[in-house]
Design a protein around this motif. Structure first.
Motif, short mmCIF file in Angstrom:
data_model
loop_
_atom_site.label_atom_id
_atom_site.label_comp_id
_atom_site.label_asym_id
_atom_site.label_seq_id
_atom_site.Cartn_x
_atom_site.Cartn_y
_atom_site.Cartn_z
N ARG A 1 0.56 -1.06 0.39
CA ARG A 1 0.15 0.27 -0.03
C ARG A 1 0.88 1.36 0.03
N VAL A 2 0.80 2.12 -1.00
CA VAL A 2 1.42 3.39 -1.47
C VAL A 2 0.72 4.54 -0.63
N SER A 3 1.55 4.78 -0.39
CA SER A 3 1.04 6.70 0.44
C SER A 3 2.11 7.69 0.04
N ALA A 4 1.99 8.98 0.18
CA ALA A 4 2.32 10.69 0.17
C ALA A 4 2.60 11.34 1.31
N HIS A 5 3.20 11.83 1.86
CA HIS A 5 2.89 13.01 2.32
C HIS A 5 3.78 14.57 1.92
N PRO A 6 2.79 15.35 1.21
CA PRO A 6 3.06 16.07 0.44
C PRO A 6 4.06 17.36 1.34
N SER A 7 4.86 17.91 0.87
CA SER A 7 5.59 19.07 1.27
C SER A 7 5.27 19.67 2.57
N GLU A 8 5.49 20.28 3.31
CA GLU A 8 5.46 20.63 5.04
C GLU A 8 5.02 22.14 4.76
N TYR A 9 5.18 22.44 3.04
CA TYR A 9 5.27 23.60 3.02
C TYR A 9 3.99 23.96 2.36
N ILE A 10 2.88 22.52 2.03
CA ILE A 10 1.39 23.09 0.99
C ILE A 10 0.73 23.89 2.33
N THR A 11 0.15 24.80 1.36
CA THR A 11 -0.80 25.51 2.34
C THR A 11 -2.18 25.60 2.02
N LEU A 12 -3.52 25.40 1.77
CA LEU A 12 -4.74 26.01 1.97
C LEU A 12 -5.36 26.87 2.76
N THR A 13 -4.44 27.23 3.45
CA THR A 13 -5.13 28.07 4.11
C THR A 13 -4.35 29.77 4.69
N SER A 14 -3.75 29.71 3.59
CA SER A 14 -2.69 31.08 3.44
C SER A 14 -3.69 32.34 2.85
N ASP A 15 -3.23 33.36 3.31
CA ASP A 15 -3.56 34.73 2.82
C ASP A 15 -2.81 35.03 1.40
N ASP A 16 -2.01 34.34 1.23
CA ASP A 16 -1.18 34.95 0.19
C ASP A 16 -1.72 34.20 -1.39
N PRO A 17 -1.93 34.70 -2.73
CA PRO A 17 -2.46 33.59 -3.80
C PRO A 17 -1.23 33.11 -4.40
N ILE A 18 0.23 33.72 -4.33
CA ILE A 18 1.33 32.34 -4.59
C ILE A 18 1.66 31.67 -3.95
N LYS A 19 1.59 31.75 -2.87
CA LYS A 19 1.71 30.18 -1.88
C LYS A 19 0.63 29.19 -1.97
#
Length: 221
Positions: A110-128
């Motif tokens: 069974r394969v999984s992944a934990h993408p980068s710690e820098y991923i955010t879907l709550t930032s106020d910065d549209p670039i992030k």
């Protein structure tokens, strides 16, 4: 109880089977053609190592494997935004990916992944936010190339991370979550934060699982 291996095997590393990486600084310090050739070799090596790790897991009664989030380093840097097909020796890359896929099917790991710690879907910065979406979509692309199920059986595991008002943050998260493709959404699961008090298991359940059906991963380490 089933054990899983996270990213690397020290046993295989001691035998010389190691992941390689590349920074954008390194990439940009040489002629583009030379850097593309080197990057191509790194990616071929990394998928070859994954295949060996999958087989190692099967031989040692390890039932799951969490992929490294840096198998294809620098490829989605905002100043590059490459596709795998853009790389020299793409056919060799494709062959190695197919070898990994075959090993997963044969061993039933069974394969999984934990993408980068820098991923955010709550930032106020549209670039992030944009960078995070690109990263998640590329992870899902790799899963598709590996023929992994489009389900929570093969999860992409991330944190909400940002602390604050959970009701407001959950709305921001879902607004950005809805920009993701089904390839990502069908695999995305949320893990409780290891610091802070906002994103406990109970709050993840309340604000994401109960209203939207997004599963929760419990991390007690």
């Amino acid at each position: 109880m089933n054990l899983s291996l996270c990213c690397i095997s020290k046993i295989l590393a001691e035998q010389g089977y190691k992941f390689r990486t590349m920074t954008y600084k390194t990439f940009s310090s040489k002629e583009r053609s030379e850097s593309l050739e080197k990057l191509s070799g790194i990616i071929i090596n990394n998928f070859s190592v994954v295949e060996k790790i999958i087989k190692h897991c099967a031989a040692n009664n390890i039932k799951g494997y969490r992929l490294s989030s840096d198998l294809c380093p620098v490829i989605k840097h905002p100043d590059l935004m490459l596709e795998l097909e853009d790389l020299p020796n793409y056919k060799l890359i494709e062959t190695e990916i197919n070898n990994v896929s075959a090993a997963i099917i044969r061993t039933n790991i069974r394969v999984s992944a934990h993408p980068s710690e820098y991923i955010t879907l709550t930032s106020d910065d549209p670039i992030k936010i944009n960078h995070s979406i690109v990263d998640l979509e590329f992870h899902a692309e790799i899963f598709e190339r590996l023929n992994l199920s489009k389900s929570y059986y093969n999860p992409l595991n991330i944190h909400v991370r940002k602390e604050g008002n959970p009701e407001e943050l959950s709305k921001t998260f879902i607004d950005n979550y809805n920009k993701l493709s089904s390839n990502v959404k069908s695999r995305l699961v949320l893990e409780n934060n290891d610091t802070g008090n906002t994103w406990t298991v109970s709050n993840l359940k309340k604000y994401f699982f109960e209203p939207y059906g997004i599963p929760v991963t419990f991390d007690n380490l």
